[in-house]
Design an enzyme around this catalytic site. Structure first.
Site, PDB file in Angstrom:
ATOM      1  N   HIS A 170       2.331  26.622  45.245  1.00  0.00           N
ATOM      2  CA  HIS A 170       3.483  27.517  45.376  1.00  0.00           C
ATOM      3  C   HIS A 170       4.645  26.811  46.088  1.00  0.00           C
ATOM      4  O   HIS A 170       4.436  26.192  47.133  1.00  0.00           O
ATOM      5  CB  HIS A 170       3.062  28.764  46.170  1.00  0.00           C
ATOM      6  CG  HIS A 170       4.179  29.730  46.388  1.00  0.00           C
ATOM      7  ND1 HIS A 170       4.403  30.353  47.599  1.00  0.00           N
ATOM      8  CD2 HIS A 170       5.153  30.164  45.549  1.00  0.00           C
ATOM      9  CE1 HIS A 170       5.460  31.147  47.486  1.00  0.00           C
ATOM     10  NE2 HIS A 170       5.935  31.052  46.256  1.00  0.00           N
TER      11      HIS A 170
HETATM   12 CA    CA Z   1       4.581  25.545  41.624  1.00  0.00          CA
END
Ligand code: CA
Ligand code: V1S
Ligand code: ZN
Length: 379
Positions: free
Chosen positions: A179
């Protein structure tokens, strides 16, 4: 400032300082800056240096890095060394530890890869380049007050802050396995930067953020997009999902410039990875974004199997230059060729190591949920 001309041939620049590949995080650490040298050798062996503008980059200044990071943190990085560090204090105050160790030349390393991203950014702003590439950048986890997940200086945030001086809207796309939390957090409350990360998510996998419900706050509501994926996603499903999400985002957000982080740990067979992507599928995502014809800053990121990282970023350098590399074996002139055995090819099969836990039904629900979010963009 001039922007893309009507010609469909992009002016591509490649920003690199060979010194960046000499830094070492430590013998057991998965992040190997040496992969950047391997990438540069491949790019050169395929003569891609001849078709791009090449720039040897300069380190970012302290003032440039403090446009995002706190003075306390930057001064700490500048002063600290492996011999003098007080590990307990450094760990408590600045998140120094196994993921983000203190190593020789750490400050120079951070300013080097960030300087490359800023040099690449200024070539876009001046209109000299339509696409600028810095494979040493893309360190998306670094925070204002400290490092995180192998990232010390957030070169992406620094570059976007610079772009915001000249462009109304910046789209950030992150196809690293992890992320893009540092970039998301920095622009969470603004509608001028849309962040969009595809990543493995299960609630515990590093950095443990990036579920659907993180969508931004205040004016930034719905301007953060997260695409949480399970283990083992394969080429066709990934590329289809990527296109079906990015197309509506680009047509409704109408970015003036795009920053793409191309982390290579989303490839199959990555040392820290859990997806099944092949190089061509990853490259197809970059090519798709390029097809919108907007100015583009292209950055590296994660990637822990150096031979595949360098294959990927060389392939993507070729894609961005509209060059088709010859099929078959790697050039004989390639230094470190032994790293690429036993196949010595550009496209080894990376796609069948991990069971695919993304059902068709799950991916369809992801797509629908995100399209609903994106519908709210225009009021
Ligand atoms: Ca990513
Ligand atoms: N996954 C993973 C992983 N492996 C390591 C690691 C392994 C050996 C070492 F000597 C040092 C570190 N750390 C992690 C992750 C961080 C992943 C960062 C990805 C960065 C990026 O690709 O997105 C961008 C460049 N860290 C953790 O999982 C945290 C721990 C929870 C477990 C590992 N230990 C070392 C720290 C705490
Ligand atoms: Zn990663």
């Amino acid at each position: 400032y001039s922007q893309l001309t009507s010609s469909n041939v992009s002016h591509v620049s490649y920003h690199y300082n060979p010194e960046v590949s000499n830094y070492h995080y430590g013998p057991h650490h998965p992040m190997k800056p040496f992969r950047l040298l391997l990438t540069d050798h491949l790019v050169s062996a395929y003569k891609l240096h001849e078709v791009m503008d090449l720039y040897q980059t300069t380190p970012a200044s302290k003032e440039q890095m403090m446009k995002f990071h706190s003075p306390e943190y930057i001064e700490f990085l500048q002063k600290v060394s492996p011999d003098t560090v007080n590990r307990a204090t450094a760990s408590r105050e600045f998140n120094i530890g196994d993921d983000c160790p203190i190593f020789d030349g750490l400050y120079q390393y951070g300013s080097m890869y960030s300087g490359s991203s800023l040099d690449a950014t200024s070539k876009l702003i001046s209109g000299i380049s339509d696409i600028s590439i810095n494979w040493s950048g893309g360190l998306h986890h670094a925070k204002k007050y400290g490092p995180s997940g192998f990232c010390y200086i957030n070169d992406i945030v620094l570059s976007i802050l610079e772009l915001l001086k000249y462009y109304p809207r910046v789209l950030y796309i992150d196809i690293d396995l992890h992320h893009g939390d540092g970039v998301q957090e920095a622009f969470y409350t603004t509608d001028r930067v849309m962040t969009c990360s595809f990543h493995k998510y299960n609630g515990t996998f590093f950095p443990a953020t990036g579920n659907f419900n993180e969508v931004g706050i205040g004016r930034g509501k719905n301007f953060a997009v997260n695409v949480p994926l399970r283990d083992g996603i394969e080429d066709e499903n990934y590329v289809k999902l990527f296109k079906s999400i990015m197309e509506p985002i680009i047509s409704s957000f109408q970015p003036s410039v795009i920053v793409q982080q191309c982390g290579a740990d989303s490839l199959g067979c990555d040392r820290l990875g859990c997806f099944n992507l092949n190089i061509k599928a990853h490259g197809a995502c970059v090519k798709y974004i390029q097809s919108f014809g907007l100015p583009m800053l292209v950055l590296g990121g994660g990637g822990y199997t150096p031979r595949n990282v360098s294959r990927l970023w060389c392939h993507e350098t070729a894609v961005l230059n509209n060059v088709e590399l010859p099929n078959g074996k790697l050039p004989d002139t390639l230094p470190y060729k032994s790293f690429f055995g036993p196949d010595f090819s550009m496209h080894p099969n990376l796609g069948d190591r991990i069971e695919n836990r993304n059902t068709k039904k799950y991916l369809e629900s992801v797509r629908i949920r995100i399209l609903e979010q994106v519908r709210f963009l225009n009021g």
